[in-house]
Design an enzyme around this catalytic site. Structure first.
Site, PDB file in Angstrom:
ATOM      1  N   SER A  53      39.126  45.430  46.134  1.00 29.83           N
ATOM      2  CA  SER A  53      37.688  45.304  45.947  1.00 29.83           C
ATOM      3  C   SER A  53      37.390  45.303  44.451  1.00 29.83           C
ATOM      4  CB  SER A  53      36.971  46.456  46.672  1.00 29.83           C
ATOM      5  OG  SER A  53      35.582  46.335  46.546  1.00 29.83           O
ATOM      6  N   TYR A  77      29.656  37.551  43.344  1.00 25.43           N
ATOM      7  CA  TYR A  77      30.918  38.306  43.281  1.00 25.43           C
ATOM      8  C   TYR A  77      30.700  39.758  43.695  1.00 25.43           C
ATOM      9  CZ  TYR A  77      34.974  40.678  41.262  1.00 25.43           C
ATOM     10  OH  TYR A  77      36.087  41.471  41.077  1.00 25.43           O
ATOM     11  N   LYS A 112      32.212  41.802  47.012  1.00 25.37           N
ATOM     12  CA  LYS A 112      33.058  42.993  46.960  1.00 25.37           C
ATOM     13  C   LYS A 112      32.449  44.147  47.750  1.00 25.37           C
ATOM     14  CE  LYS A 112      36.479  41.283  44.697  1.00 25.37           C
ATOM     15  NZ  LYS A 112      37.780  41.089  45.378  1.00 25.37           N
TER      16      LYS A 112
END
Length: 281
Positions: free
Chosen positions: A166, A182, A186
């Site tokens: 992650s 992004y 995650k």
């Protein structure tokens, strides 16, 4: 009377020799650091990536550290369902799966101090393809590869292990960053980790995630003075960026007997940067 002797040696606790470890995104960055750690310690290390040349370079680097290391290259684009299926069918034994492949596509810079019209324009400049491509690689591939290898992980003698990579971007909400797709992806990886841990637990498979901070990679160039890695002495409580051994050691711990009581967890690997420190720019 017979006694139940425990093996507290380093080999007994942290040994990974003979394990088949599959690592996506292993040609560079954190994936390569982990591949080095497993291969040097005797694991059969399967490195996966889109670029044959990068994987060959990675293998050469590993063999320089341990000439007799067993490193197997698999060229595959794990954002493709067909290629994931093909990859899964080519494997006959998997003890550990590390989902490390990831991409980041930055958007137009903006902060909480950006005037409203410019802020709105900057945020709306993010094309739909940024979100679809980011989630395809960072989230969907984790799900479909994990599920495709489920039967092999369930057959692992000591129980299968999945380690998802992650990012502290999945929990921190610094308004100075400009990569919302992004960071959202995650955050999705974190919840997917817990979901898969709950789904797979009756089949002897542990699922955890490592949440790295600033490590040398294609995303963090230490030679760029503006990068967060280059500025880690000011940004990170322990005053440095992550190093190769930090990534390799954490993965080996989770994959070995030493980490066998850890399941469904997100492990911060950020030198304390994930404390919710907000903006330190």
């Amino acid at each position: 009377m017979a006694t139940n002797k425990k093996d507290f040696s380093l080999v007994g606790l942290f040994g990974v020799k003979g394990l088949d470890v599959v690592i996506t995104g292993a040609g560079t960055g954190i994936g390569l650091y982990m591949a080095k750690g497993f291969a040097v310690n005797g694991a059969i290390t399967h490195i996966i990536g889109r670029r044959q040349a990068k994987l060959e370079e990675a293998k050469t680097t590993i063999l320089e550290l341990k000439p007799d290391a067993e490193v197997i290259i698999h060229v595959a684009d794990i954002s493709s369902r067909d290629e994931v299926t093909k990859l899964a069918s080519s494997l006959s034994k998997v003890d550990v799966l590390i989902n490390c492949a990831g991409i980041v596509i930055p958007d137009t810079s903006s902060t909480h101090l950006t005037p409203l019209p410019e802020l709105q324009k900057a945020l709306l400049s993010s094309p739909a393809s940024t979100w679809s491509e980011t989630f395809s690689v960072n989230v969907e591939s984790v799900y479909f590869l994990s599920v495709s290898l489920l039967h092999l992980l369930a057959a692992a003698p000591s129980g299968g292990r999945i380690i998802n990579i992650s990012s502290i971007g999945g929990t921190m909400s610094d308004p100075n960053t400009h990569q919302p797709a992004y960071q959202a992806s995650k955050a999705a990886v974190n919840h997917l980790t817990r979901l898969l841990a709950s789904k797979f637990r009756e089949h002897g498979i542990r699922v955890n995630a490592i949440s790295p901070g600033y490590f040398p990679s294609q995303m963090q160039d230490p030679n760029n003075p503006k990068s967060m890695l280059a500025r880690s002495k000011d940004l990170v409580p322990i005053k440095r960026g992550g190093e190769e051994e930090d990534a390799a050691g954490t993965a080996i711990w989770l994959a070995s007997k030493a980490g066998s009581y850890v399941d469904g967890q997100i492990i911060p690997l950020s030198g304390g940067r994930d404390w919710g420190l907000g903006s330190l720019y």
